[in-house]
Motif scaffolding. Structure first.
Motif, PDB file in Angstrom:
ATOM      1  N   GLY A  87     -18.975   3.449  -4.269  1.00  0.00           N
ATOM      2  CA  GLY A  87     -18.552   2.447  -5.246  1.00  0.00           C
ATOM      3  C   GLY A  87     -17.155   1.933  -4.969  1.00  0.00           C
ATOM      4  N   MET A  88     -16.251   2.846  -4.603  1.00  0.00           N
ATOM      5  CA  MET A  88     -14.890   2.440  -4.250  1.00  0.00           C
ATOM      6  C   MET A  88     -14.903   1.502  -3.052  1.00  0.00           C
ATOM      7  N   THR A 113      -5.772  -8.792  -2.951  1.00  0.00           N
ATOM      8  CA  THR A 113      -5.106  -7.581  -2.482  1.00  0.00           C
ATOM      9  C   THR A 113      -6.038  -6.389  -2.649  1.00  0.00           C
ATOM     10  N   GLU A 114      -5.753  -5.318  -1.924  1.00  0.00           N
ATOM     11  CA  GLU A 114      -6.610  -4.134  -1.975  1.00  0.00           C
ATOM     12  C   GLU A 114      -6.624  -3.540  -3.373  1.00  0.00           C
ATOM     13  N   ALA A 115      -7.788  -3.102  -3.803  1.00  0.00           N
ATOM     14  CA  ALA A 115      -7.944  -2.570  -5.159  1.00  0.00           C
ATOM     15  C   ALA A 115      -7.423  -1.142  -5.253  1.00  0.00           C
ATOM     16  N   ASP A 116      -6.768  -0.835  -6.364  1.00  0.00           N
ATOM     17  CA  ASP A 116      -6.363   0.538  -6.659  1.00  0.00           C
ATOM     18  C   ASP A 116      -7.484   1.196  -7.452  1.00  0.00           C
ATOM     19  N   VAL A 117      -8.422   1.803  -6.762  1.00  0.00           N
ATOM     20  CA  VAL A 117      -9.518   2.512  -7.420  1.00  0.00           C
ATOM     21  C   VAL A 117      -9.576   3.927  -6.875  1.00  0.00           C
ATOM     22  N   PHE A 118     -10.039   4.843  -7.710  1.00  0.00           N
ATOM     23  CA  PHE A 118      -9.958   6.250  -7.371  1.00  0.00           C
ATOM     24  C   PHE A 118     -11.220   6.989  -7.806  1.00  0.00           C
ATOM     25  N   GLY A 119     -11.424   8.160  -7.200  1.00  0.00           N
ATOM     26  CA  GLY A 119     -12.528   9.023  -7.572  1.00  0.00           C
ATOM     27  C   GLY A 119     -12.051  10.455  -7.731  1.00  0.00           C
ATOM     28  N   LEU A 120     -12.708  11.171  -8.635  1.00  0.00           N
ATOM     29  CA  LEU A 120     -12.363  12.577  -8.866  1.00  0.00           C
ATOM     30  C   LEU A 120     -13.634  13.310  -9.275  1.00  0.00           C
TER      31      LEU A 120
END
Length: 425
Positions: free
Chosen positions: A202-203, A216-223
């Motif tokens: 998804g990221m 611009t590049e997306a600030d997305v994260f996974g945990l």
């Protein structure tokens, strides 16, 4: 304490993408995060509790959780963590499951807390009307077969066979993250460790879509959170009666309380860290109690109290504790009919007509004693208890005085063998 430090100290982080950047992102923003729950049954079970409580922990830290109900993906079936394909349910069944799950989530998460109130979303809203052609052109083109085959959720299923339906699940979950990112500014997805491949996919989709649009590049994260294992090797969340459900009609509050209070000594402190919001000073104190007086089971009681109150409320907790105390002391006459239904849900039972019946006849009819001769021996020896009180009267007739709320009589034979007598009107 920073939310990531608290999670790490509790052992709740299995994997995270770019932890340093995620820490900064959480420090500087009210972050919207989500976790998905596919409606595969009409209730969630305690295996779902850890990710639900992760959403709650982030909410307590000032962030905004989205509980995503998979009304769309639930029609497909997630292959992650499974060796065989799920049976597909009808649209109506999944819709009903989704409504039940939404109510359960609302009872644990705070849906009325100002700017960081939790919200529930259902991905059927955007997946249900999605055009196959548009989906393949706009989303499918960003996934290579090699990329998808490398994911654990796919690779581990190839030997047993993986349908194309399940194969597309990763793309659908990725589309969820993209949709929530674009419409809700959701920048963090959390889930169980088996969801890592879906989360990172998804990221990657979000980044590719933004690159296509020259942004611009997306600030997305996974945990992800770890898979919970028990020290004795048995599966967490399973009992002899099956799964431990959050629905009180499927697993009563008493049964739920008993599950937690019977936690192995080796697991109880870990579970307190995982599932409760107790601070570390209190946890340290409970750990000391366990070491110095394990027979008192103080940490087990606190764990059972916290979890039952969280899921079922204070009144249900008090009821569970009352049933537990009555069973321990043998003073069963203090229980009402509703409490007896809970406490004796799984004991042998027999239904008899609502009239007087000789105790000896009842013992034989209910198969408590094998014969009238055995029934007499059991009564004479003091092995028979009526509602917790020993009865050694051979001619005793059960009357209304022996019935609790005119519905039940509890017979005990010996120390532990209980039988529930139900009376018809």
């Amino acid at each position: 304490m920073h939310i990531l430090d608290d999670l790490a100290k509790r052992g709740l982080i299995q994997q995270t993408t770019n932890e340093e950047e995620l820490r900064k992102h959480l420090d500087e923003n009210l972050v919207t995060l989500y976790c998905g729950f596919d409606p595969t049954a009409d209730s969630l079970h305690i295996g779902h509790l850890l990710p639900i409580l992760m959403l709650k922990r982030f909410q307590k830290a000032g962030h905004r959780p989205i509980a995503l109900i998979g009304g769309g993906t639930g029609l497909i079936g997630d292959p992650s963590g499974r060796s065989t394909e799920r049976s597909l349910n009808s649209h109506d069944v999944v819709k009903g499951y989704s409504e039940s799950i939404k109510q359960q989530l609302a009872s644990i998460l705070n849906f009325d807390q100002g700017e960081n109130s939790a919200v529930a979303r259902n991905n059927h809203e955007w997946l249900g009307d999605l055009s196959l052609i548009d989906f393949l052109r706009d989303t499918g083109k960003h996934f290579t077969i090699n990329y998808m085959l490398a994911k654990d959720s796919v690779e581990t299923r190839l030997e047993n066979g993986l349908s194309f339906t399940e194969f597309t699940y990763m793309m659908l979950q990725s589309f969820d993250f993209l949709n929530l990112y674009e419409k809700e500014n959701c920048t963090l997805q959390i889930g169980g460790s088996d969801q890592w491949g879906n989360i990172t996919a998804g990221m990657e989709l979000i980044r590719r879509k933004r690159f296509d649009n020259e942004e611009t590049e997306a600030d997305v994260f996974g945990l992800t959170v770890p898979l919970i294992t028990k020290s004795d090797g048995t599966k967490f969340g399973k009992t002899a009666g099956g799964a431990v459900w959050l629905d009180p009609e499927k697993t009563t509050p008493y049964e739920f309380y008993q599950f937690w209070i019977n936690t192995d000594d080796r697991d109880v402190i870990h579970f307190i860290k995982f599932f409760t919001f107790m601070d570390f000073e209190e946890i340290k104190s409970l750990e000391k109690e366990l070491q110095e007086a394990p027979e008192k089971r103080v940490p087990h009681k606190r764990l059972a109290e916290e979890m039952t109150k969280l899921v079922h409320g204070e009144e249900a907790l008090q009821q569970a504790e009352k049933i537990t105390a009555a069973l321990f002391s043998g003073e069963l006459s203090s229980l009402n009919a509703a409490e007896i239904e809970q406490g004796f849900k799984d004991v042998p039972s027999v239904t008899v007509e609502n009239k007087e019946i000789a105790l000896i006849d009842l013992l034989v009819e209910a198969k408590i004693s094998s014969s009238k001769r055995q029934a007499r021996e059991d009564i004479n020896s003091g092995a028979i208890y009526i509602n917790g009180v020993r009865n050694q009267e051979l001619t005793h007739q059960l009357t209304e005085a022996d019935r609790i709320e005119d519905k039940f009589t509890i017979i005990r034979r010996g120390k532990k063998k209980y039988f529930l007598i139900r009376f018809t009107k």
